[in-house]
Design a protein around this motif. Structure first.
Motif, PDB file in Angstrom:
ATOM      1  N   MET A   1       0.827  -1.194   0.000  1.00 15.02           N
ATOM      2  CA  MET A   1       0.000   0.000   0.000  1.00 15.02           C
ATOM      3  C   MET A   1       0.874   1.262   0.000  1.00 15.02           C
ATOM      4  O   MET A   1       0.530   2.241  -0.639  1.00 15.02           O
ATOM      5  CB  MET A   1      -0.938  -0.030   1.198  1.00 15.02           C
ATOM      6  N   GLU A   2       1.985   1.205   0.708  1.00 17.05           N
ATOM      7  CA  GLU A   2       2.892   2.352   0.745  1.00 17.05           C
ATOM      8  C   GLU A   2       3.489   2.625  -0.629  1.00 17.05           C
ATOM      9  O   GLU A   2       3.680   3.770  -1.007  1.00 17.05           O
ATOM     10  CB  GLU A   2       3.991   2.102   1.781  1.00 17.05           C
ATOM     11  N   ASN A   3       3.756   1.571  -1.406  1.00 17.48           N
ATOM     12  CA  ASN A   3       4.272   1.756  -2.762  1.00 17.48           C
ATOM     13  C   ASN A   3       3.269   2.476  -3.647  1.00 17.48           C
ATOM     14  O   ASN A   3       3.649   3.295  -4.481  1.00 17.48           O
ATOM     15  CB  ASN A   3       4.635   0.412  -3.391  1.00 17.48           C
ATOM     16  N   ILE A   4       1.990   2.156  -3.495  1.00 11.63           N
ATOM     17  CA  ILE A   4       0.940   2.818  -4.275  1.00 11.63           C
ATOM     18  C   ILE A   4       0.912   4.298  -3.928  1.00 11.63           C
ATOM     19  O   ILE A   4       0.880   5.157  -4.822  1.00 11.63           O
ATOM     20  CB  ILE A   4      -0.435   2.155  -4.030  1.00 11.63           C
ATOM     21  N   LYS A   5       0.956   4.611  -2.643  1.00 14.63           N
ATOM     22  CA  LYS A   5       0.930   6.009  -2.213  1.00 14.63           C
ATOM     23  C   LYS A   5       2.143   6.760  -2.750  1.00 14.63           C
ATOM     24  O   LYS A   5       2.016   7.874  -3.259  1.00 14.63           O
ATOM     25  CB  LYS A   5       0.864   6.097  -0.689  1.00 14.63           C
ATOM     26  N   THR A   6       3.311   6.147  -2.693  1.00 14.77           N
ATOM     27  CA  THR A   6       4.530   6.774  -3.202  1.00 14.77           C
ATOM     28  C   THR A   6       4.415   7.022  -4.702  1.00 14.77           C
ATOM     29  O   THR A   6       4.809   8.084  -5.195  1.00 14.77           O
ATOM     30  CB  THR A   6       5.754   5.883  -2.899  1.00 14.77           C
ATOM     31  N   ASP A  26      -2.277  12.235   4.119  1.00 14.31           N
ATOM     32  CA  ASP A  26      -3.176  11.250   3.506  1.00 14.31           C
ATOM     33  C   ASP A  26      -4.574  11.786   3.261  1.00 14.31           C
ATOM     34  O   ASP A  26      -5.263  11.304   2.371  1.00 14.31           O
ATOM     35  CB  ASP A  26      -3.270  10.006   4.387  1.00 14.31           C
ATOM     36  N   THR A  27      -5.001  12.762   4.051  1.00 16.37           N
ATOM     37  CA  THR A  27      -6.386  13.227   3.954  1.00 16.37           C
ATOM     38  C   THR A  27      -6.538  14.613   3.329  1.00 16.37           C
ATOM     39  O   THR A  27      -7.652  15.113   3.215  1.00 16.37           O
ATOM     40  CB  THR A  27      -7.049  13.232   5.348  1.00 16.37           C
ATOM     41  N   ASP A  28      -5.448  15.238   2.907  1.00 21.14           N
ATOM     42  CA  ASP A  28      -5.552  16.549   2.243  1.00 21.14           C
ATOM     43  C   ASP A  28      -6.365  16.420   0.961  1.00 21.14           C
ATOM     44  O   ASP A  28      -6.195  15.479   0.193  1.00 21.14           O
ATOM     45  CB  ASP A  28      -4.163  17.086   1.869  1.00 21.14           C
ATOM     46  N   SER A  29      -7.248  17.387   0.733  1.00 24.84           N
ATOM     47  CA  SER A  29      -8.031  17.411  -0.495  1.00 24.84           C
ATOM     48  C   SER A  29      -7.141  17.848  -1.659  1.00 24.84           C
ATOM     49  O   SER A  29      -6.556  18.932  -1.629  1.00 24.84           O
ATOM     50  CB  SER A  29      -9.205  18.370  -0.359  1.00 24.84           C
ATOM     51  N   SER A  68      -8.166  12.364  -2.252  1.00 22.40           N
ATOM     52  CA  SER A  68      -7.076  12.341  -1.264  1.00 22.40           C
ATOM     53  C   SER A  68      -6.154  11.171  -1.551  1.00 22.40           C
ATOM     54  O   SER A  68      -6.519  10.232  -2.260  1.00 22.40           O
ATOM     55  CB  SER A  68      -7.642  12.213   0.156  1.00 22.40           C
ATOM     56  N   LEU A  69      -4.978  11.226  -0.988  1.00 24.40           N
ATOM     57  CA  LEU A  69      -4.046  10.111  -1.125  1.00 24.40           C
ATOM     58  C   LEU A  69      -4.644   8.840  -0.537  1.00 24.40           C
ATOM     59  O   LEU A  69      -4.535   7.768  -1.112  1.00 24.40           O
ATOM     60  CB  LEU A  69      -2.735  10.421  -0.388  1.00 24.40           C
ATOM     61  N   LYS A  70      -5.286   8.989   0.611  1.00 26.00           N
ATOM     62  CA  LYS A  70      -5.892   7.826   1.277  1.00 26.00           C
ATOM     63  C   LYS A  70      -6.953   7.187   0.394  1.00 26.00           C
ATOM     64  O   LYS A  70      -6.977   5.974   0.211  1.00 26.00           O
ATOM     65  CB  LYS A  70      -6.493   8.253   2.618  1.00 26.00           C
ATOM     66  N   GLY A  71      -7.837   8.005  -0.160  1.00 23.27           N
ATOM     67  CA  GLY A  71      -8.906   7.489  -1.016  1.00 23.27           C
ATOM     68  C   GLY A  71      -8.370   6.802  -2.257  1.00 23.27           C
ATOM     69  O   GLY A  71      -8.796   5.700  -2.614  1.00 23.27           O
ATOM     70  N   LEU A  72      -7.415   7.442  -2.919  1.00 27.28           N
ATOM     71  CA  LEU A  72      -6.839   6.866  -4.139  1.00 27.28           C
ATOM     72  C   LEU A  72      -6.064   5.582  -3.843  1.00 27.28           C
ATOM     73  O   LEU A  72      -6.175   4.601  -4.572  1.00 27.28           O
ATOM     74  CB  LEU A  72      -5.921   7.886  -4.821  1.00 27.28           C
ATOM     75  N   THR A  73      -5.297   5.593  -2.762  1.00 22.60           N
ATOM     76  CA  THR A  73      -4.529   4.404  -2.388  1.00 22.60           C
ATOM     77  C   THR A  73      -5.456   3.242  -2.056  1.00 22.60           C
ATOM     78  O   THR A  73      -5.236   2.111  -2.504  1.00 22.60           O
ATOM     79  CB  THR A  73      -3.606   4.713  -1.193  1.00 22.60           C
ATOM     80  N   ASN A  74      -6.510   3.515  -1.296  1.00 22.13           N
ATOM     81  CA  ASN A  74      -7.478   2.466  -0.955  1.00 22.13           C
ATOM     82  C   ASN A  74      -8.178   1.932  -2.205  1.00 22.13           C
ATOM     83  O   ASN A  74      -8.400   0.727  -2.331  1.00 22.13           O
ATOM     84  CB  ASN A  74      -8.502   2.975   0.056  1.00 22.13           C
ATOM     85  N   LEU A  75      -8.524   2.819  -3.124  1.00 25.38           N
ATOM     86  CA  LEU A  75      -9.184   2.427  -4.356  1.00 25.38           C
ATOM     87  C   LEU A  75      -8.303   1.474  -5.153  1.00 25.38           C
ATOM     88  O   LEU A  75      -8.752   0.389  -5.567  1.00 25.38           O
ATOM     89  CB  LEU A  75      -9.510   3.674  -5.192  1.00 25.38           C
TER      90      LEU A  75
END
Length: 81
Positions: A1-6, A26-29, A68-75
């Motif tokens: 998951m960290e690789n996706i965020k990076t 992670d939660t910034d719009s 957000s990064l969190k939303g995109l990473t989770n998706l």
């Protein structure tokens, strides 16, 4: 998951209005902070689809998944399992 965020952060730094030295939580719009606009979001989704060989269903194209990064990473994580 960290690789996706990076991967997402690196893409944004190279292809958006994001300052290369900016710290993004992670939660910034992404849209409200001016990092990405609607066209940029479409380009990011296209990039993620190609990079991870995924197809993003229409019903998953909601703000909670895209702004957000969190939303995109989770998706991406959900779609690559």
């Amino acid at each position: 998951m960290e690789n996706i965020k990076t991967t997402i952060v690196n893409y944004l730094k190279d292809n958006s209005f994001m300052d290369k030295n900016a710290n993004l939580t992670d939660t910034d719009s992404l849209t409200q902070s001016g990092i990405i606009d609607s066209i940029g979001l479409l380009e990011l989704l296209d990039f993620l689809s190609e990079k991870y060989s995924i197809e993003i269903p229409e019903d998953m194209l909601i703000p909670e998944n895209l702004d957000s990064l969190k939303g995109l990473t989770n998706l991406v994580t959900k779609l690559t399992k």
